[in-house]
Design an enzyme around this catalytic site. Structure first.
Site, PDB file in Angstrom:
ATOM      1  N   THR A  29      -6.763   7.067   7.710  1.00  0.00           N
ATOM      2  CA  THR A  29      -6.511   6.012   6.744  1.00  0.00           C
ATOM      3  C   THR A  29      -7.856   5.376   6.410  1.00  0.00           C
ATOM      4  O   THR A  29      -8.838   5.600   7.093  1.00  0.00           O
ATOM      5  CB  THR A  29      -5.489   4.979   7.281  1.00  0.00           C
ATOM      6  N   GLY A  30      -7.877   4.605   5.357  1.00  0.00           N
ATOM      7  CA  GLY A  30      -9.141   4.002   4.940  1.00  0.00           C
ATOM      8  C   GLY A  30      -9.574   4.557   3.604  1.00  0.00           C
ATOM      9  O   GLY A  30      -8.741   4.957   2.783  1.00  0.00           O
ATOM     10  N   SER A  51       0.788  -1.231   0.000  1.00  0.00           N
ATOM     11  CA  SER A  51       0.000   0.000   0.000  1.00  0.00           C
ATOM     12  C   SER A  51       0.813   1.270   0.000  1.00  0.00           C
ATOM     13  O   SER A  51       0.254   2.366  -0.046  1.00  0.00           O
ATOM     14  CB  SER A  51      -0.879   0.044   1.241  1.00  0.00           C
ATOM     15  N   THR A  80       1.182   6.866   0.587  1.00  0.00           N
ATOM     16  CA  THR A  80       0.356   5.717   0.176  1.00  0.00           C
ATOM     17  C   THR A  80       0.373   5.529  -1.338  1.00  0.00           C
ATOM     18  O   THR A  80       0.646   6.476  -2.084  1.00  0.00           O
ATOM     19  CB  THR A  80      -1.105   5.944   0.635  1.00  0.00           C
ATOM     20  N   ARG A 108      -6.414   9.367 -10.135  1.00  0.00           N
ATOM     21  CA  ARG A 108      -7.177   9.519  -8.890  1.00  0.00           C
ATOM     22  C   ARG A 108      -6.234   9.951  -7.759  1.00  0.00           C
ATOM     23  O   ARG A 108      -5.145   9.415  -7.592  1.00  0.00           O
ATOM     24  CB  ARG A 108      -7.836   8.192  -8.527  1.00  0.00           C
ATOM     25  N   THR A 154      -2.573   3.190   4.441  1.00  0.00           N
ATOM     26  CA  THR A 154      -1.650   4.316   4.358  1.00  0.00           C
ATOM     27  C   THR A 154      -0.772   4.343   5.601  1.00  0.00           C
ATOM     28  O   THR A 154      -1.241   4.026   6.679  1.00  0.00           O
ATOM     29  CB  THR A 154      -2.471   5.623   4.313  1.00  0.00           C
TER      30      THR A 154
HETATM   31  C1  SD4 Z   1      -6.510   6.453  -0.031  1.00  0.00           C
HETATM   32  N1  SD4 Z   1      -6.628   6.664   2.354  1.00  0.00           N
HETATM   33  O1  SD4 Z   1      -5.790   6.694  -0.985  1.00  0.00           O
HETATM   34  C2  SD4 Z   1      -5.878   6.083   1.289  1.00  0.00           C
HETATM   35  C3  SD4 Z   1      -5.742   4.607   1.366  1.00  0.00           C
HETATM   36  C4  SD4 Z   1      -5.751   4.043   2.732  1.00  0.00           C
HETATM   37  O2  SD4 Z   1      -6.338   2.280   4.110  1.00  0.00           O
HETATM   38  O3  SD4 Z   1      -5.421   4.636   3.697  1.00  0.00           O
HETATM   39  N2  SD4 Z   1      -6.224   2.848   2.907  1.00  0.00           N
HETATM   40  O4  SD4 Z   1      -7.734   6.455  -0.111  1.00  0.00           O
END
Ligand code: SD4
Length: 340
Positions: free
Chosen positions: A242-243, A90, A209, A219, A191
């Protein structure tokens, strides 16, 4: 299933009261609420980061700081470790590519005392976007560079062009292509977000990330967006997300967490309040897939997620540990989980 929280429930749980004015006017944070849900730190510097892999990030940051480096150096060095880890799908090298099979990276860095920021978005072929973000902050009058311009700047600054796509990720991408009609994206994404506090109450932070796996080319997620994936306010504290970035960005959610701290909430309560505030109006309810870490200037820290399973790492010269965050709502972290 959409888990909802209504407006009254949100407001009942949020006991800001008389301190609201402080938040509206800015300025130093109000006195913490007596029902502090956060942990109190006693040893400095303090590093708090997302997911279990954040422990290695924190340890590297601490080691760097102890070699007489600045807090900002420590943040950069810590995040570089995660970016260089090819097993981490990631972040950095070995990150999941976009729908065209190209790894595009997002990162930002923020320095509390002078409120300076640098950020790069959708940058290709550079192994350490956190370091490019720092150069943007230190060497340009800008805050953010994106795409080809970010890459050109990095190359001009002496960064080497690097192949970020590992064979393993390429194979996975090829398999995804075969069934892409059915699966629009991969849920595998995490992330690294790192928050750092020294004994003087100064704060720095950064995040990096490869974003949402198989995302549309170009994107940009929340991570390089100041106030979305990260926010540092040296008068108050810092927060990171994160997420699912889209759900963080739509609400300036890291900024929101910091503003809740300014109004008197401890970090963990502020993370919970932000989740409940968003869920109180969002059509997704609590199915947001967003997870926060936060620390305040006084050394309190905490985390919370919309759902179970989010882990975060906390490191000081005394100790380095991974904790399970408080969960708001009943869902669990998706396959990305941070536990791969
Ligand atoms: C994103 N927030 O690019 C980041 C990815 C992430 O757990 O944190 N995923 O959307």
């Amino acid at each position: 299933m959409v888990i909802r929280i209504n407006r009254r429930e949100f407001l009942t749980n949020l006991t800001i009261g008389a301190t609201t004015a402080t938040a509206l006017l800015g300025g130093e944070m109000a006195t913490a609420e007596p029902n502090n849900r956060s942990a109190q730190n006693k040893s400095y510097p303090l590093f708090v980061s997302t997911w279990a892999f954040g422990k290695a990030t924190n340890n590297a940051a601490l080691g760097n700081y102890q070699r007489d480096k600045s807090l900002l150096d420590a943040v950069e060095a810590g995040i570089q470790v995660t970016e260089a880890d090819v097993s981490n799908a990631s972040v950095g090298i070995g990150g999941i590519p976009n729908a065209d099979g190209i790894v595009q990276l997002d990162a930002c860095i923020m320095n509390g005392p002078d409120h300076r920021v640098g950020s790069v978005a959708a940058i290709e072929g550079i192994a350490h976007p956190i370091s490019v973000a720092r150069r943007v902050m230190e060497k340009t009058p800008h805050v953010m560079l994106a795409g080809d311009g970010a890459q050109k700047f990095a190359l001009d600054q002496g960064f080497q062009r690097t192949n970020l796509l590992t064979q393993a990720r390429q194979e996975e991408w090829k398999n995804w292509q075969k069934k892409r009609e059915k699966e629009a994206h991969s849920d595998a994404h995490d992330t690294i977000t790192l928050l750092a506090l020294d004994k003087n109450g100064d704060i720095a932070g950064g995040c990096s990330t490869s974003g949402w796996g198989y995302k549309l080319p170009g994107r940009v997620g929340d991570s390089p967006i100041i106030g979305g994936g990260l926010y540092v306010d040296n008068q108050v504290g810092a927060a990171g997300c994160t997420g699912k970035g889209e759900n963080c960005m739509r609400y300036c959610s890291s900024f929101m967490v910091v503003e809740f701290m300014r109004s008197g909430l401890d970090p963990q309560s502020a993370c919970i309040a932000a989740i409940k505030r968003i869920a109180s109006t969002d059509p997704l309810g609590l199915n947001l897939e967003i997870y926060f870490i936060a620390l305040d200037k006084r050394g309190n820290y905490g985390a919370a997620g919309a759902g179970k399973g989010f882990q975060y790492a906390v490191t000081t010269p005394e100790d380095s540990q991974v904790f399970q965050s408080e969960a708001v709502g009943g869902g669990t972290v998706g396959p990305e989980g941070g536990n791969r």
